[in-house]
Design an enzyme around this catalytic site. Structure first.
Site, mmCIF file in Angstrom:
data_model
loop_
_atom_site.group_PDB
_atom_site.id
_atom_site.type_symbol
_atom_site.label_atom_id
_atom_site.label_comp_id
_atom_site.label_asym_id
_atom_site.label_seq_id
_atom_site.Cartn_x
_atom_site.Cartn_y
_atom_site.Cartn_z
ATOM 1 N N GLU A 1 27.204 -33.389 -21.687
ATOM 2 C CA GLU A 1 27.274 -33.647 -23.132
ATOM 3 C C GLU A 1 26.333 -32.680 -23.861
ATOM 4 O O GLU A 1 26.537 -32.359 -25.031
ATOM 5 C CB GLU A 1 26.905 -35.106 -23.460
ATOM 6 C CG GLU A 1 27.456 -35.559 -24.802
ATOM 7 C CD GLU A 1 27.227 -37.033 -25.110
ATOM 8 O OE1 GLU A 1 26.063 -37.469 -25.157
ATOM 9 O OE2 GLU A 1 28.209 -37.765 -25.319
ATOM 10 N N HIS B 1 30.971 -38.175 4.346
ATOM 11 C CA HIS B 1 32.114 -38.723 5.084
ATOM 12 C C HIS B 1 33.357 -38.768 4.202
ATOM 13 O O HIS B 1 34.298 -39.495 4.490
ATOM 14 C CB HIS B 1 31.774 -40.118 5.615
ATOM 15 C CG HIS B 1 30.710 -40.058 6.679
ATOM 16 N ND1 HIS B 1 30.987 -39.741 7.989
ATOM 17 C CD2 HIS B 1 29.368 -40.203 6.591
ATOM 18 C CE1 HIS B 1 29.855 -39.723 8.684
ATOM 19 N NE2 HIS B 1 28.855 -39.993 7.848
ATOM 20 N N GLU C 1 33.294 -49.624 -29.239
ATOM 21 C CA GLU C 1 33.289 -50.399 -27.999
ATOM 22 C C GLU C 1 32.119 -51.379 -27.979
ATOM 23 O O GLU C 1 32.263 -52.561 -27.634
ATOM 24 C CB GLU C 1 33.194 -49.457 -26.786
ATOM 25 C CG GLU C 1 34.389 -48.539 -26.597
ATOM 26 C CD GLU C 1 34.240 -47.201 -27.321
ATOM 27 O OE1 GLU C 1 33.578 -47.159 -28.382
ATOM 28 O OE2 GLU C 1 34.796 -46.209 -26.821
ATOM 29 N N GLY D 1 20.802 -39.709 -27.789
ATOM 30 C CA GLY D 1 21.166 -40.865 -26.963
ATOM 31 C C GLY D 1 20.909 -40.621 -25.481
ATOM 32 O O GLY D 1 20.347 -41.464 -24.784
ATOM 33 N N ARG D 2 21.294 -39.445 -24.988
ATOM 34 C CA ARG D 2 21.158 -39.181 -23.549
ATOM 35 C C ARG D 2 19.728 -38.870 -23.140
ATOM 36 O O ARG D 2 19.447 -38.664 -21.961
ATOM 37 C CB ARG D 2 22.110 -38.059 -23.139
ATOM 38 C CG ARG D 2 22.006 -36.804 -23.981
ATOM 39 C CD ARG D 2 23.218 -35.907 -23.773
ATOM 40 N NE ARG D 2 23.201 -34.711 -24.609
ATOM 41 C CZ ARG D 2 23.672 -34.656 -25.859
ATOM 42 N NH1 ARG D 2 24.155 -35.748 -26.428
ATOM 43 N NH2 ARG D 2 23.645 -33.533 -26.534
ATOM 44 N N LYS E 1 37.143 -40.118 -31.296
ATOM 45 C CA LYS E 1 36.685 -41.317 -32.016
ATOM 46 C C LYS E 1 37.387 -41.412 -33.367
ATOM 47 O O LYS E 1 37.819 -42.475 -33.787
ATOM 48 C CB LYS E 1 35.175 -41.224 -32.292
ATOM 49 C CG LYS E 1 34.281 -41.477 -31.121
ATOM 50 C CD LYS E 1 32.852 -41.586 -31.661
ATOM 51 C CE LYS E 1 31.820 -41.354 -30.595
ATOM 52 N NZ LYS E 1 30.466 -41.321 -31.102
ATOM 53 N N LYS F 1 22.530 -46.444 -30.975
ATOM 54 C CA LYS F 1 21.743 -45.647 -31.913
ATOM 55 C C LYS F 1 22.373 -45.698 -33.302
ATOM 56 O O LYS F 1 21.701 -45.881 -34.305
ATOM 57 C CB LYS F 1 21.654 -44.206 -31.394
ATOM 58 C CG LYS F 1 20.781 -43.330 -32.238
ATOM 59 C CD LYS F 1 20.651 -41.933 -31.651
ATOM 60 C CE LYS F 1 20.030 -40.996 -32.676
ATOM 61 N NZ LYS F 1 20.052 -39.602 -32.264
#
Ligand code: F6P
Length: 525
Positions: free
Chosen positions: A353, A384, A212, A267-268, A515, A206
């Protein structure tokens, strides 16, 4: 604008606290009431929810609904759908619902948004279809066989989760791969089997500044040029999805390869936008539109259904009861459908977030709990492994269990496998709710032939306190429509909880400091 009231100052909050402090019935008693099963069933956009194992009574539900009313949750939702600037720390509207045609169409901007959304939807789904059909070619003129998505957080989790959930249902015209982590191992492993002449990259960001993703994009470009793709050819094999087209174009991306999203899409919450391009490539335009339709159906339910039957709102209220009044610090989601294997990481970002905040909208410190730690994974595998803690550990862990009634028709032994999956789902929620007392356990051991002394010694270890609240969320089938509705259900649940807690759900300042420090370290400051 209404003055801000802290949640704990609301009368309904205090009434709920009194209810929580009073002696309460165990779920094993509550579940004796036959009416409970019908009164706590919900349906929305084809999704059914059995909430009979939530630890609520009619009095608790009434008080929770009063809390929703006093917190003006549904009027706040209308403000979001109308495009009011509810994200005040970033001065933005929050309109991901517009991506599925659900925003209020108050002229003139409502129509303008619809037109812009429709145009971009046509552009990116058209691109996806041209790629799927083999029309788009790589630098040697060969068809594209593989697409690698480079992006992280909201620019990865939604499309990746949905591609994995729905991809197997669509003919694999083009394979789609996802790389989010800048660890060199990830890109190298993804690229090793691929042919540079037949691989297209989608760089999703965005902001188009995420370190990264930019590092991955630079390496992808080098991989192409090292393989003979010239400086003028690489932009043919790279696509950018961003709200900052000017940055992408300055970096060499072609205008026709830049797809847009708007600052009013978090973004999410962006899987519905061009961030869904890799998904549209994986499942095709029609299926992508079906997913939007599923989300739209849930939006309609959310804005038009009275509070007591409003599923996202009620899910939010059960969560508030568990978090704030039963004191559960975590919340677990267990899908009983392997295709939903990436749902939990996606919902972790959406929920934590959004609501992992300690400051109210007026800047005061919150003293009530906000987002619980959301964790989970596939139920069959979890039972399990860490389900031991759910059954006998010291934490109360409320959970949502997601079941799909019809499994994968056509797979060998599908019916038998699916029967085992659903049997386990039902057994787990029932065991977590009912538990088994020490006395009953000792009796059970004696009935099974154990000597009295051994039965007495072993019974505490093999008993279960139960009373663990859960909701069972049923999809008839896992389809683009039902997945769209499921995602929108959780989006609105998160919204409702933020509205009640009085926190901002749509900023994410908490991720900034790290960041900034990474940048400062890089610059040696
Ligand atoms: O660092 C967190 C975050 O900003 C998320 O909110 C976002 O989804 C992700 O990083 C990726 O951001 P972008 O799409 O701008 O690269």
């Amino acid at each position: 604008m209404n003055p801000f009231t802290r949640p704990e100052q609301r009368q309904s909050w205090q009434a709920l606290q009194a209810l929580a402090d009073a002696p309460s019935a165990h779920l094993s008693d509550l579940l004796q009431d036959a009416d409970r099963h019908s009164s706590l069933q919900f349906v929305a956009a084809g999704i059914q929810v059995d909430a009979s194992r939530q630890r609520v009574t009619p009095a608790i539900m009434q008080a929770l609904l009063r809390l929703a009313d006093e917190s003006r949750v549904l009027p706040q939702a209308h403000a979001m759908f109308e495009g009011q600037q509810i994200n005040t720390t970033e001065q933005r509207a929050v309109l991901h619902v517009a991506l599925r045609g659900s925003h209020a169409s108050n002229p003139p901007w409502g129509q303008a948004i619809s037109t812009a959304v429709q145009q971009e939807l046509e552009r990116f789904t058209g691109f996806a279809e041209r790629l799927r059909s083999g029309e788009l070619r790589g630098f040697t003129g060969q068809t594209i066989t593989d697409v690698v998505n480079l992006g992280i957080g909201g620019s990865d989790l939604g499309p990746r989760m949905a591609s994995e959930a729905l991809g197997p249902q669509s003919p694999a015209a083009v394979r789609v791969h996802y790389v989010s982590n800048v660890d060199p191992w990830c890109l190298a492993a993804a690229l090793a089997p691929l042919d540079p002449a037949r691989t297209l990259f989608i760089v999703q960001s965005k902001t188009f500044t995420t370190q990264e993703t930019m590092t991955l994009a630079a390496s992808a470009k080098r991989w192409l040029t090292d393989a003979g793709c010239s400086q003028t050819q690489w932009p043919q094999q790279c696509v950018a999805v961003t709200a900052k087209q000017e940055i992408a174009m300055a970096a060499g991306y072609l205008t026709e390869h830049c797809f847009h999203l708007w600052d009013w899409v978090g973004g999410r919450y962006s899987v519905w936008s061009a961030i869904g391009l890799p998904l549209a490539i994986a499942i095709g335009r029609d299926a992508f539109l079906q997913m939007l339709a599923g989300a739209h159906a849930m939006d309609e339910h959310f804005v038009h259904t009275p509070a007591q039957q409003n599923l996202p709102l009620c899910m939010a209220l059960w969560g508030i009861w568990n978090r704030n009044f039963l004191g559960a610090p975590t919340f677990h989601i267990a899908p009983y459908a392997a295709a939903l294997g990436r749902l939990v990481p996606f919902l972790q970002q959406m929920d934590m977030e959004s609501n992992g905040k300690r400051v109210h909208v007026d800047g005061s410190i919150a003293t009530v709990g906000t987002s619980p730690v959301l964790w989970g994974g596939l139920g069959i595998d979890g039972q399990h492994a860490y389900f031991q803690l759910l059954h006998q550990g010291q934490h109360l862990v409320p959970l949502d269990v997601i079941g799909v009634r019809q499994g994968h028709a056509g797979l060998p032994l599908a019916d038998e496998h699916q029967r085992v999956v659903l049997l386990n789902l039902q057994a787990q929620v029932q065991a977590l709710a009912l538990g088994r007392s020490v006395a009953d356990t000792a009796q059970w051991l004696r009935d099974n032939g154990m000597a009295e002394a051994d039965a007495q010694a072993l019974a505490p270890h093999r008993s279960f306190s139960g009373n663990v609240p859960s909701s069972v969320i049923w999809l008839d089938q896992l389809t683009p429509h039902s997945l769209g509705a499921l995602i929108a259900l959780y989006e609105h649940k998160v919204f409702c909880q933020a509205a009640i807690w009085g926190i901002h759900a749509y900023d994410q300042w908490g991720v900034e400091l790290g960041k900034t420090m990474a940048k400062a370290m890089e610059n040696g400051t």
